[in-house]
Write an enzyme that holds these catalytic residues in place. Structure first.
Site, short mmCIF file in Angstrom:
data_model
loop_
_atom_site.label_atom_id
_atom_site.label_comp_id
_atom_site.label_asym_id
_atom_site.label_seq_id
_atom_site.Cartn_x
_atom_site.Cartn_y
_atom_site.Cartn_z
N CYS A 126 0.84 -1.20 0.00
CA CYS A 126 0.00 0.00 0.00
C CYS A 126 0.87 1.25 0.00
CB CYS A 126 -0.93 -0.02 1.21
SG CYS A 126 -2.13 1.33 1.24
N CYS A 127 1.92 1.27 0.84
CA CYS A 127 2.82 2.43 0.86
C CYS A 127 3.55 2.58 -0.47
CB CYS A 127 3.83 2.30 2.00
SG CYS A 127 3.21 2.74 3.63
N CYS A 207 -1.27 8.38 7.50
CA CYS A 207 -2.60 7.97 7.03
C CYS A 207 -3.44 7.45 8.21
CB CYS A 207 -2.46 6.86 6.01
SG CYS A 207 -1.57 7.32 4.51
N CYS A 210 -3.22 3.75 9.61
CA CYS A 210 -1.93 3.29 10.14
C CYS A 210 -1.38 4.23 11.20
CB CYS A 210 -0.93 3.16 8.99
SG CYS A 210 -1.51 2.08 7.66
N CYS A 233 7.60 4.29 5.93
CA CYS A 233 6.72 4.02 4.78
C CYS A 233 7.49 3.55 3.56
CB CYS A 233 5.90 5.26 4.43
SG CYS A 233 6.89 6.67 3.93
#
Ligand code: SF4
Length: 239
Positions: A126-127, A207, A210, A233
């Site tokens: 995702c990062c 975010c 997280c 990240c």
């Protein structure tokens, strides 16, 4: 932004060049470090900001040194609403004229995270999708970038220098030796607005999926990816 548009790599090579700058500025104030970076790197310099808990300090210094410095904000699509509101208000208050919202590629999001819940399954992926690749694209036109990292954040940051060269970019860390008291004092002295989530126990803000509040005595970044080995990240490990 004024300044020369190219980086003079000198005969010494970029790593030695960065090491020399770091040694020359081992005791310099943040403003002097940033001013040196503007002089050294000119139009090849950008600043990357999360508009998080401590960001106003570096952004305020940038507004004094070079208000037209490109400021890259990674708009991951997963920020708290409070962060997006803070980003708008703070940029306007400081008179920053070149803040750029960088988003992940729509086709990549559609292919890799169509339901928007990749963070539940694979935070690294995702990062990479929402931060690392967009930043790679955004920085492809620059040779150097300014970060807000500080040694007191712990982990891999404890030995950070003010200037470094990793992968294909110089990185400049003007606040590297600042501690939480320095930051609080600067906010107060310059009447800077706090991120609204700081008062709710978030000393480090990324975010929303997280980022969690931090308890008394915990590291400032311990609320990031809580419960996972992940502490960064990935944008700072990029080539
Ligand atoms: S911090 Fe979380 S939501 Fe944001 S890009 Fe990384 S994994 Fe995704």
């Amino acid at each position: 932004m004024s300044g020369t548009p190219v980086i003079d790599l000198k005969a010494e090579g970029p790593k030695a060049h960065a090491a020399r700058l770091a040694a020359d500025h081992s005791a310099s104030e943040a403003t002097e470090i940033l001013r040196t970076a503007v002089e050294e790197f000119g139009d090849s310099l950008a600043l990357v900001s999360s508009f998080g808990a401590e960001s106003a300090v570096l952004l305020h210094i940038a507004s004094r040194v070079a208000p037209d410095l490109p400021v890259i904000f990674l708009e991951t699509g997963k920020h708290f609403a409070q962060t997006l509101n803070y980003r708008r208000k703070l940029a306007a208050k400081l008179g920053l004229t070149n803040v750029q919202d960088i988003r992940p590629a729509a086709d990549e999001v559609a292919a890799e995270d169509p339901d928007g819940d990749l963070w539940r399954r694979d935070t690294d992926a995702c990062c990479t999708l929402r931060k690392v690749r967009p930043l790679d694209t955004a920085l492809s036109g620059y040779g150097a970038w300014v970060t807000g990292r500080k040694q007191f954040h712990g982990g891999a940051r404890v030995s950070l220098p003010a200037f470094e060269h990793t992968g294909s970019h110089y990185k400049v860390n003007p606040l590297v030796r600042w501690n939480p008291d320095d930051i609080s004092a600067y906010f107060e002295a310059n009447d800077l607005p706090p991120h609204p989530l700081v008062a709710q126990g978030f000393p480090s803000i990324g975010c929303w999926p997280c980022t969690h509040p931090v308890g008394e005595g915990e590291d400032a970044r311990s609320g990031r990816w809580r419960g996972q080995a992940k502490t960064e990240c990935g944008i700072h490990g990029r080539a």
